[in-house]
Design a protein around this motif. Sequence first.
Motif, PDB file in Angstrom:
ATOM      1  N   UNK A 194     -57.105 -22.134 -39.741  1.00 45.80           N
ATOM      2  CA  UNK A 194     -57.020 -23.404 -39.011  1.00 45.80           C
ATOM      3  C   UNK A 194     -57.595 -23.296 -37.593  1.00 45.80           C
ATOM      4  N   UNK A 195     -58.105 -24.402 -37.102  1.00 39.56           N
ATOM      5  CA  UNK A 195     -58.600 -24.478 -35.730  1.00 39.56           C
ATOM      6  C   UNK A 195     -57.439 -24.491 -34.741  1.00 39.56           C
ATOM      7  N   UNK A 196     -56.327 -25.039 -35.176  1.00 41.67           N
ATOM      8  CA  UNK A 196     -55.173 -25.236 -34.293  1.00 41.67           C
ATOM      9  C   UNK A 196     -54.721 -23.956 -33.610  1.00 41.67           C
ATOM     10  N   UNK A 197     -54.683 -22.853 -34.344  1.00 39.22           N
ATOM     11  CA  UNK A 197     -54.177 -21.612 -33.740  1.00 39.22           C
ATOM     12  C   UNK A 197     -55.102 -21.122 -32.625  1.00 39.22           C
ATOM     13  N   UNK A 198     -56.379 -21.458 -32.717  1.00 37.27           N
ATOM     14  CA  UNK A 198     -57.338 -21.053 -31.685  1.00 37.27           C
ATOM     15  C   UNK A 198     -57.360 -22.019 -30.505  1.00 37.27           C
ATOM     16  N   UNK A 199     -57.002 -23.265 -30.739  1.00 39.80           N
ATOM     17  CA  UNK A 199     -57.024 -24.266 -29.664  1.00 39.80           C
ATOM     18  C   UNK A 199     -55.720 -24.304 -28.871  1.00 39.80           C
ATOM     19  N   UNK A 200     -54.679 -23.676 -29.382  1.00 42.95           N
ATOM     20  CA  UNK A 200     -53.385 -23.632 -28.688  1.00 42.95           C
ATOM     21  C   UNK A 200     -53.554 -22.961 -27.321  1.00 42.95           C
ATOM     22  N   UNK A 201     -53.072 -23.629 -26.285  1.00 47.63           N
ATOM     23  CA  UNK A 201     -53.186 -23.104 -24.917  1.00 47.63           C
ATOM     24  C   UNK A 201     -51.985 -22.246 -24.526  1.00 47.63           C
ATOM     25  N   UNK A 202     -51.038 -22.086 -25.429  1.00 47.72           N
ATOM     26  CA  UNK A 202     -49.813 -21.327 -25.170  1.00 47.72           C
ATOM     27  C   UNK A 202     -49.114 -21.849 -23.912  1.00 47.72           C
ATOM     28  N   UNK A 203     -49.084 -23.170 -23.775  1.00 41.65           N
ATOM     29  CA  UNK A 203     -48.445 -23.795 -22.606  1.00 41.65           C
ATOM     30  C   UNK A 203     -46.925 -23.816 -22.745  1.00 41.65           C
ATOM     31  N   UNK A 204     -46.443 -23.566 -23.952  1.00 44.52           N
ATOM     32  CA  UNK A 204     -45.023 -23.474 -24.282  1.00 44.52           C
ATOM     33  C   UNK A 204     -44.286 -24.812 -24.278  1.00 44.52           C
ATOM     34  N   UNK A 205     -45.013 -25.920 -24.302  1.00 45.29           N
ATOM     35  CA  UNK A 205     -44.362 -27.223 -24.446  1.00 45.29           C
ATOM     36  C   UNK A 205     -43.589 -27.280 -25.755  1.00 45.29           C
ATOM     37  N   UNK A 206     -44.173 -26.726 -26.799  1.00 40.39           N
ATOM     38  CA  UNK A 206     -43.521 -26.704 -28.114  1.00 40.39           C
ATOM     39  C   UNK A 206     -42.236 -25.882 -28.068  1.00 40.39           C
ATOM     40  N   UNK A 207     -42.300 -24.757 -27.410  1.00 41.90           N
ATOM     41  CA  UNK A 207     -41.149 -23.856 -27.320  1.00 41.90           C
ATOM     42  C   UNK A 207     -40.004 -24.504 -26.557  1.00 41.90           C
TER      43      UNK A 207
END
Length: 130
Positions: free
Chosen positions: A67-80
Amino acid sequence: MNIINLTRDYDEDFVHRVEEESGQNVSLCYQCGNCTAGCPYTFAYDIPVSQIMRLVQAGQKKTVLSSKSIWLCATCESCTTRCPNMIDVACVMDVLRHMARREGLTAVPQVKTFWDSFLDSVRAHGRVFD
């Protein structure tokens, strides 16, 4: 629409490796969607974060790591920070990026090139601290 055969395509080892490398219990995710709702890059993803988590639970290694998503994730931690079950979703995404890299899967080559250059720089020169 992709049809997933959970019996045939389930990769139990993949699920265990993701959990082991991330230190997270992905089965705790109950698909509330908070991670996707808070992600500033959802508009660019091919698979929303909550669906990535579900695909990991379902052992869909090839779909997730391609998936493209795992590469586009900025690891901003909003999800976390939004996860009601305190899953470090950003960490899971990071682990998936590492796994895809080891498998030679790159959905967004430019991001992988940048990522590889960054890691090479850290290996060669260490990290800079204030």
